[in-house]
Motif scaffolding. Sequence first.
Motif, PDB file in Angstrom:
ATOM      1  N   PRO A 186       0.812  -1.229   0.000  1.00 40.69           N
ATOM      2  CA  PRO A 186       0.000   0.000   0.000  1.00 40.69           C
ATOM      3  C   PRO A 186       0.835   1.264   0.000  1.00 40.69           C
ATOM      4  CG  PRO A 186       0.247  -0.800   2.233  1.00 40.69           C
ATOM      5  CD  PRO A 186       1.047  -1.743   1.375  1.00 40.69           C
ATOM      6  N   LEU A 187       2.162   1.187  -0.154  1.00 38.15           N
ATOM      7  CA  LEU A 187       3.023   2.352   0.010  1.00 38.15           C
ATOM      8  C   LEU A 187       3.256   3.129  -1.279  1.00 38.15           C
ATOM      9  CD1 LEU A 187       5.777   0.857   2.376  1.00 38.15           C
ATOM     10  CD2 LEU A 187       3.827   2.278   3.000  1.00 38.15           C
ATOM     11  N   SER A 188       3.113   2.496  -2.427  1.00 43.78           N
ATOM     12  CA  SER A 188       3.530   3.138  -3.674  1.00 43.78           C
ATOM     13  C   SER A 188       2.725   4.397  -3.988  1.00 43.78           C
ATOM     14  CB  SER A 188       3.410   2.139  -4.829  1.00 43.78           C
ATOM     15  OG  SER A 188       2.076   1.666  -4.954  1.00 43.78           O
ATOM     16  N   LYS A 189       1.397   4.332  -3.840  1.00 44.03           N
ATOM     17  CA  LYS A 189       0.576   5.498  -4.191  1.00 44.03           C
ATOM     18  C   LYS A 189       0.815   6.694  -3.266  1.00 44.03           C
ATOM     19  CE  LYS A 189      -3.197   3.325  -6.739  1.00 44.03           C
ATOM     20  NZ  LYS A 189      -4.668   3.127  -6.819  1.00 44.03           N
ATOM     21  N   PRO A 190       0.822   6.509  -1.928  1.00 43.72           N
ATOM     22  CA  PRO A 190       1.121   7.667  -1.069  1.00 43.72           C
ATOM     23  C   PRO A 190       2.492   8.272  -1.340  1.00 43.72           C
ATOM     24  CG  PRO A 190       0.155   5.901   0.227  1.00 43.72           C
ATOM     25  CD  PRO A 190       0.430   5.335  -1.123  1.00 43.72           C
ATOM     26  N   LEU A 191       3.500   7.438  -1.599  1.00 44.45           N
ATOM     27  CA  LEU A 191       4.827   7.959  -1.898  1.00 44.45           C
ATOM     28  C   LEU A 191       4.845   8.727  -3.209  1.00 44.45           C
ATOM     29  CD1 LEU A 191       7.035   4.896  -0.885  1.00 44.45           C
ATOM     30  CD2 LEU A 191       6.882   7.079   0.306  1.00 44.45           C
TER      31      LEU A 191
END
Length: 362
Positions: free
Chosen positions: A186-191
């Motif tokens: 789940p980290l790619s979009k917020p980053l």
Amino acid sequence: MTYEQATWRKWLYALYVYILIIGSVFVPHRWIGVKDFVQANALHSYEPVGWALGYLFGDLPKFRLEVVSRNLEWWICLPSRPDIDELSSLDSGWVQHLRHTVIGDANTRLLLSAYCLAVITIGLIVVLRLSPVYEVDTRRKVFHFMMVAMFAPSIYVDPTFVGLALSIVLAIFLLLDLLRASQLPPLSKPLATFLAPYVDGRDLRGPVVISHIFLLIGCAIPLWLSLGSLPRSGTGYLEGWEVPTREVSMVAGVICVGLGDAAASLIGRRHGHRKWLWGGGKSLEGSVAFALAVFLGLLAAHAWLRIGGWPSSTELDSLGTTASKAGFCASMASLTEAVLTGGNDNVVVPVVLWTCAKSMAI
């Protein structure tokens, strides 16, 4: 394959990658275990987690009491109490006296960590407020000034701690950007959402956003080179983790990237009308701003070294001699920045400035 099936497969692949990352760090293994490698090569066989706990919290009375009462000293490395008489006899300056005898080494590291977090928080607030109004380059320079605010005062206080922190943060940045580029939930979009307002043309040439990584590398390399060239001290679990002397070249990267590059960009973009003959877009006004900012930064670093009272690895010169040496180093770094049009100047120019400052013994 349906959309739901593709989503499930993507999450399973992400879970697999996260398990591999955690396993490579914490699972003991002779060849791929990061923890085992650090334990054997950097910590004299002390367990890394216990070493880190003592390194940061070892001076807190409640923490020491818990460790001793629960018989955890075999795992958590507690620093020994300093010999006040021995420390007071050393000519190490008032900052070192506060660090060793009043605050404590571990507590000083906690204070430095809290200070850096405060600077980061303030910087992010400023950046978010500037985002709707100012262009990308101006917003990016806020991060440069954040690096100066964090590391210029703190490197002399505990160089090895700052060098270790930069290494860990760099590893985290590389890992996070790998996850972002791989589009792993789940980290790619917020980053990606957070980095989007600060990306320029160079970052769009490949899948990895390089600007923040090279900014960190540019600040860290001169410090790492200085730590590698200076003698080490320390006893027990901190053997080799103390540096008895300081030198101006330690902060060459912070000065170069945080002050010089920011000044050259801000002045050159707005007032740079006279371009260098060899092209590349660099202006004479920007180069002068770069040299002036680096010159003032070197003088400020020299003044902080004197005010703090740290033993210097070289003999401290008079103000006039120091100013002439700083002017030469700043000019060489500025010329390198102007000539270097194809490479990443955030990495090359700090090394040039470190070489000049080290060889000139500022």
